[in-house]
Design a protein around this motif. Structure first.
Motif, PDB file in Angstrom:
ATOM      1  N   UNK A   2      14.312 -19.971  67.007  1.00 18.55           N
ATOM      2  CA  UNK A   2      14.187 -18.907  66.277  1.00 18.55           C
ATOM      3  C   UNK A   2      14.515 -17.652  66.651  1.00 18.55           C
ATOM      4  N   UNK A   3      15.236 -17.205  65.387  1.00 18.60           N
ATOM      5  CA  UNK A   3      15.984 -15.519  66.067  1.00 18.60           C
ATOM      6  C   UNK A   3      16.065 -14.859  67.337  1.00 18.60           C
ATOM      7  N   UNK A   4      14.448 -14.476  66.291  1.00 16.89           N
ATOM      8  CA  UNK A   4      13.678 -13.185  67.229  1.00 16.89           C
ATOM      9  C   UNK A   4      13.755 -13.917  69.108  1.00 16.89           C
ATOM     10  N   UNK A  22      21.494 -14.337  62.349  1.00 18.14           N
ATOM     11  CA  UNK A  22      21.131 -15.251  62.532  1.00 18.14           C
ATOM     12  C   UNK A  22      20.776 -16.763  62.194  1.00 18.14           C
ATOM     13  N   UNK A  23      19.713 -15.373  60.850  1.00 19.92           N
ATOM     14  CA  UNK A  23      18.944 -16.709  60.176  1.00 19.92           C
ATOM     15  C   UNK A  23      20.137 -17.539  59.396  1.00 19.92           C
ATOM     16  N   UNK A  75      36.245 -17.849  61.597  1.00 19.74           N
ATOM     17  CA  UNK A  75      34.711 -18.255  61.703  1.00 19.74           C
ATOM     18  C   UNK A  75      33.371 -18.171  62.367  1.00 19.74           C
ATOM     19  N   UNK A  76      32.350 -18.240  62.219  1.00 20.72           N
ATOM     20  CA  UNK A  76      31.022 -18.668  63.335  1.00 20.72           C
ATOM     21  C   UNK A  76      30.084 -19.357  63.112  1.00 20.72           C
ATOM     22  N   UNK A  77      29.819 -19.677  63.897  1.00 20.45           N
ATOM     23  CA  UNK A  77      28.676 -20.948  63.977  1.00 20.45           C
ATOM     24  C   UNK A  77      27.343 -20.859  65.877  1.00 20.45           C
ATOM     25  N   UNK A  78      27.120 -21.002  65.241  1.00 22.16           N
ATOM     26  CA  UNK A  78      25.896 -21.100  66.919  1.00 22.16           C
ATOM     27  C   UNK A  78      26.181 -21.811  67.485  1.00 22.16           C
TER      28      UNK A  78
END
Ligand code: MN
Ligand code: MN
Ligand code: ZN
Ligand code: ZN
Lengths: 134, 134
Positions: A2-4, A22-23, A75-78
């Motif tokens: 997860x994010x953190x 990030x979420x 655009x952005x993605x992980x």
DNA sequence: GAAAAACCTGCAACAAAGTTGCAATAATTC
DNA sequence: GAATTATTGCAACTTTGTTGCAGGTTTTTC
């Protein structure tokens, strides 16, 4: 992951804005999204400028990729499902305009065109009809 | 093939603005250029808006391709050396920022990812170091 | 755990890129 | 060359992204 944890691992300051961005990207169900969409999701909690700067940090730390699709906004993605040298291809439907991530499609890396070019990354964009529109 | 003939063949009105824009693209020595560059070249002869609309006509008539590179502005180039389904790859140097057309480099067309997608066009962007910067 | 260092954020102002409506003008057709 | 059709310029506007700077957080240091 997860994010953190992602931020920690990347050595970035763990701030409320970054966690929220990030979420947003995690919840985008693997689709690239644009800064204004993220901003809208976050409401008035964070400034538009913060979203831009946050995305820059994340891209710089290689947690996120910039995706160029046939729209004015980047655009952005992980980046967690991409290799260092190649992101998965993106398919944009010419009919409905939606963009899909083709995470399973592997495309061989282009051979350096023997002219002294050193290829470090490859990005492929496909265009056509999606299953819904075909 | 010069400007006038290209427009005629495409069934477009042959106007001063279109001739000038096509000439700009012909003189770009095969590099994709952006609307503001064309505008600057044409001086005050034509309005900025006309350049945008002209490029749209040319793209629509398949005389010109839109190229997405790592810059905010879309770039454009003549389509005469591209097939219907695939434009040549573009290489952007991460050091000097220049973009090169790799007209000789052939990349196999991606196989439709057997999910009902119909691939009509493919665009490849490469990133790395150019001969000057390597 | 407080102080110092390093880094983020909001705000306001700005810039670049692209779009739209509409009246005037130009290219083509007949 | 008149009618038709399409293009153009202008002004105004929208969207996207950037910058400077003062004030606020997070992390590190001790
Ligand atoms: Mn993707
Ligand atoms: Mn090219
Ligand atoms: Zn579709
Ligand atoms: Zn270079």
């Amino acid at each position: 992951m997860e994010a953190r944890a992602m931020l920690k691992a990347a050595g970035l300051y763990c701030t409320a804005a970054r966690l929220a961005v990030v979420d947003s990207l995690l919840q985008a169900s693997g689709r690239p999204i644009k800064p204004s969409t993220i901003s809208a999701q976050l409401g008035t909690r964070f400034d538009r400028v913060t979203v831009y700067r946050t995305l820059d940090s994340l891209v710089h730390a290689d947690l996120v990729h910039k995706v160029f699709i046939e729209e004015r906004a980047c655009h952005y993605e992980l980046a967690h499902r991409c290799s260092k040298t190649q992101c998965h291809p993106h398919f944009t439907c010419t009919c409905c305009g939606h963009t899909h991530c083709l995470t399973q499609l592997k495309i061989p890396m282009a051979q350096s065109p023997h002219l002294g070019f050193i290829v470090q990354r490859q990005q492929v964009r496909l265009e056509g009809l999606c299953p819904d529109c075909a």
